[in-house]
Design an enzyme around this catalytic site. Structure first.
Site, PDB file in Angstrom:
ATOM      1  N   ALA A  65      31.115   9.283  10.409  1.00  0.00           N
ATOM      2  CA  ALA A  65      30.256  10.556  10.696  1.00  0.00           C
ATOM      3  C   ALA A  65      29.188  10.205  11.385  1.00  0.00           C
ATOM      4  CB  ALA A  65      30.134  11.406   9.228  1.00  0.00           C
ATOM      5  N   TYR A 104      34.886  13.036   4.107  1.00  0.00           N
ATOM      6  CA  TYR A 104      33.861  13.452   3.265  1.00  0.00           C
ATOM      7  C   TYR A 104      33.039  14.708   4.183  1.00  0.00           C
ATOM      8  CZ  TYR A 104      35.224   9.356   0.887  1.00  0.00           C
ATOM      9  OH  TYR A 104      36.044   8.193   0.409  1.00  0.00           O
ATOM     10  N   TYR A 130      24.203  19.864  12.203  1.00  0.00           N
ATOM     11  CA  TYR A 130      25.001  18.861  11.257  1.00  0.00           C
ATOM     12  C   TYR A 130      25.990  19.617  10.429  1.00  0.00           C
ATOM     13  CZ  TYR A 130      25.994  15.371   7.515  1.00  0.00           C
ATOM     14  OH  TYR A 130      26.309  14.815   6.346  1.00  0.00           O
TER      15      TYR A 130
END
Ligand SMILES: NC(=O)c1ccc[n+]([C@@H]2O[C@H](COP(=O)([O-])OP(=O)(O)OC[C@H]3O[C@@H](n4cnc5c(N)ncnc54)[C@H](OP(=O)(O)O)[C@@H]3O)[C@@H](O)[C@H]2O)c1
Length: 304
Positions: A65, A104, A130
Site C-alpha cells: 500500500a 487491508y 489516503y
C-alpha cells in the site's frame, strides 16, 4: 492444507509478519518492490496480471500500500494507483486463476464524527486522499473479485518497519518535552495480530465458494481504545521499565489538540472500530492493544 499463496508487500510491517503466519497454510511466494514496483504499472496492469498468471496462487494476500498519509495529499495519483487501482486489478487477476484475495484497509475511510465505535454498516466519508484511495481500493477489489476479504485496521505497530511507537521511543530518548495529540481515539493494532488473524481467517475461507456469505469487509483491530497521547505515555513508561534510557519525564509528555498540530492530511477524531462482525464470523478472540504493544517492545528491547 497446501495452498499456493502470493504475498504482495512482503517487506512491510504486516507483510513481514505474514511471511511467518502464512507458512503453515502452504507455499508462500513473496513479492516485494524489487520483484515488481507497483508504481510503474501506471494505467496498464499487464505486469501484475502476468505475475498472478505465472504464480497461479490459490490465495493472494495484498499487504502492499501507499501508507504515507500526509504525503498522499501531494501525490494523489500515486496513492490512488497503489491503494485503489492495484487492488482492483488484483481482483480481476485473481478471478482469472480462481484465487481468493485478502486485502487491508483503514479506519481513515470514516470521518470520525460518530459517537461510538464504527461498524461495517456505517457510512464512509474519508477526509483525506489516503482515506479516499483506500476506500476506492475496497470498492474495486470487491467489485472485481467475489471471493475477497477486506480487513480495515488502525494504528499498525510492529518491530519491523516505521510506526508511531518507534518514533516515540526515539524522541523520548532525545527530547525533554513531547507534545502529543490527545483528542484522537483508536486502537493500536500489532502487525502480528493482523497476520495471525489473517491466517486463521484463510484456514476457514480459502476453499469456500463465492456464494459464502462471509466474504466481505471486516473491522479488525485489537481490543480496547486509547489516544495517541495515552499510547505514547504507555510506551514510554513500559520502555523505561525495560531499561531504555529515557530523557523525557512523564509529566513532560504534554497532551495537545489535533487543531494545535497541523499536518497535511485530516485525520478522523474517532477511529474506534467495532469488531463484533469479524469475531462472530470466525470465532476470534482479539487481545487488548497493550498485549501487542508489549510484544513489540519486548522484541525491540532484545534487538537493542
Ligand atoms: N500503518 C498503519 O498504521 C495502517 C493503519 C491502517 C491501515 N493500514 C493498512 O494496512 C496495510 C499494511 O500496512 P503496513 O503498515 O504494513 O504498511 P507498510 O509498512 O508501509 O508496508 C507497505 C508495503 O507496500 C510496499 N510498497 C509501497 N509502494 C510500493 C511500490 N511502488 N511497489 C511495490 N511495493 C510497494 C512497501 O514496499 P517497501 O518495503 O519496498 O517500501 C511495503 O512493503 C496497508 O493496506 C495499509 O493501508 C495501515
Amino acid at each position: 492444507m497446501t495452498h499456493k499463496i502470493l504475498l504482495l508487500g512482503a517487506n512491510g510491517q504486516v507483510g513481514h509478519a505474514l511471511q511467518t503466519t502464512l507458512k503453515p497454510l502452504g507455499e508462500v511466494v513473496c513479492c516485494t518492490r524489487a520483484e515488481l514496483d507497483l508504481s510503474t504499472l501506471s494505467a496498464q496492469p499487464a505486469a501484475l496480471i502476468e505475475l498472478v498468471q505465472r504464480v497461479k496462487p490459490h490465495i493472494i494476500v495484498n499487504a502492499s500500500a501507499y501508507t504515507a498519509v500526509d504525503r498522499a495529499e501531494a501525490e494523489p495519483e500515486l496513492a490512488t494507483l497503489l491503494n485503489a487501482e492495484v487492488p482492483g486489478w488484483l481482483g480481476t487477476a485473481a478471478q482469472t486463476v480462481g484465487a481468493c484475495v485478502v486485502h487491508y484497509s483503514t479506519d481513515y475511510v470514516f470521518d470520525g464524527k460518530k459517537a461510538g465505535a464504527y461498524t461495517e454498516m456505517d457510512q464512509t466519508n474519508p477526509l483525506s486522499v489516503y482515506g479516499r484511495s483506500k476506500f476506492e481500493g475496497e470498492r474495486l477489489l470487491s467489485q472485481n473479485c467475489k471471493r475477497s476479504i477486506v480487513l480495515r485496521t488502525s494504528w499498525v505497530v510492529g518491530a519491523v518497519g516505521g510506526n508511531f511507537l518507534k518514533t516515540m521511543l526515539k524522541l523520548a530518548q532525545e527530547r525533554e518535552v513531547l507534545r502529543i495529540v490527545s483528542d484522537q481515539q483508536g486502537a493500536p493494532t500489532s502487525a502480528n495480530l493482523l497476520a495471525q488473524t489473517t491466517a486463521e481467517i484463510l484456514r476457514i475461507m480459502a476453499d469456500q465458494p463465492a456464494n459464502d456469505q462471509r466474504w466481505g469487509v471486516y473491522h479488525l483491530v485489537a481490543a480496547g481504545q486509547t489516544s495517541w497521547h495515552a499510547y505514547a505515555s504507555y510506551v514510554i513508561v513500559q520502555a523505561r521499565e525495560l531499561g531504555w534510557p529515557m530523557k523525557i519525564k512523564d509529566e513532560a509528555i504534554t497532551p495537545i489538540l489535533t487543531a494545535d498540530y497541523p499536518v497535511a492530511a485530516t485525520r478522523p477524531l474517532n477511529s474506534v472500530l467495532d469488531t463484533t462482525k469479524v469475531r462472530q464470523a470466525f470465532g476470534l478472540n482479539l487481545s487488548d492493544w497493550r498485549v501487542g504493544v508489549d510484544e513489540v517492545l519486548q522484541t525491540l528491547s532484545k534487538l537493542r
